[in-house]
Design an enzyme around this catalytic site. Sequence first.
Site: not given
Length: 259
Positions: A41, A148, A112
């Site tokens: 990430e 994540c 994200k």
Amino acid sequence: MKIALAQLNPIVGDVTGNLEKMKSVLKSLNVESVDLVVFPELYLTGYPPCDLLNIPSFIKRITDANIEVCRLSAERPDIGILFGTVVRSNHNELLNAAVLCEKGAELLVQGKQLLPTYDVFDERRYFHRSTLSKVYQFRELKIGVSICEDAWNDPDFETEQLYDINPVEELAKQGAELMINISASPYHLRKEHIRCKRFANHAKKWNTPMIVVGQVGANDELIFDGGSIAIDANGRIIEQLTSFQEDVKIIETNDNGSQ
């Protein structure tokens, strides 16, 4: 499909240095038959970039680096590159994104969706929340990419849901045959055990192999253990990279994503 998990230690703000390290990894794979290499990430910026994201010249450096990665994929048409970076949305907002490049083309941009704002995190201050999960056909597999926190809103573990969506579930329902999570997840006591348990649960629940590629190193008070793992559809860990140090390993999946 052969996939290289590149667990690296990027330096916050050193876009050029992080890009050079990426080039070194790609060069090291010259003797291997690898279809895809996966980086953590926000790899190009390092995590967390914080107020550097408010500097227009820094965003320009990232944009130029994104273009350079696509160019690298043209030089190595046998390898796809999946990496964490910053991109602008269609509405000119910053996204914490995973970008997939192959043969000089940008194939997938997955923003994200779950932006943490608790504990040490303050991502909503800098990033726009993506609202779309997309499964992409890469070679013989449909891959679903999450970033994540996207994989940490699991009702099997949380008594109180912090978010109203579950990106992993959405990817599974779209038919993902392999799920990849790129991460910069700070370490705390027993974090490795918790991470393995959660991702094994995802794999078993959705009958889908999982790959996690995390960052290592330390930035200010944050320490990153990496925690990169490959888990089969039965929830068994079939590969685990060395904690707290850079490591690159290659795993192999079959045509239905099993490892």
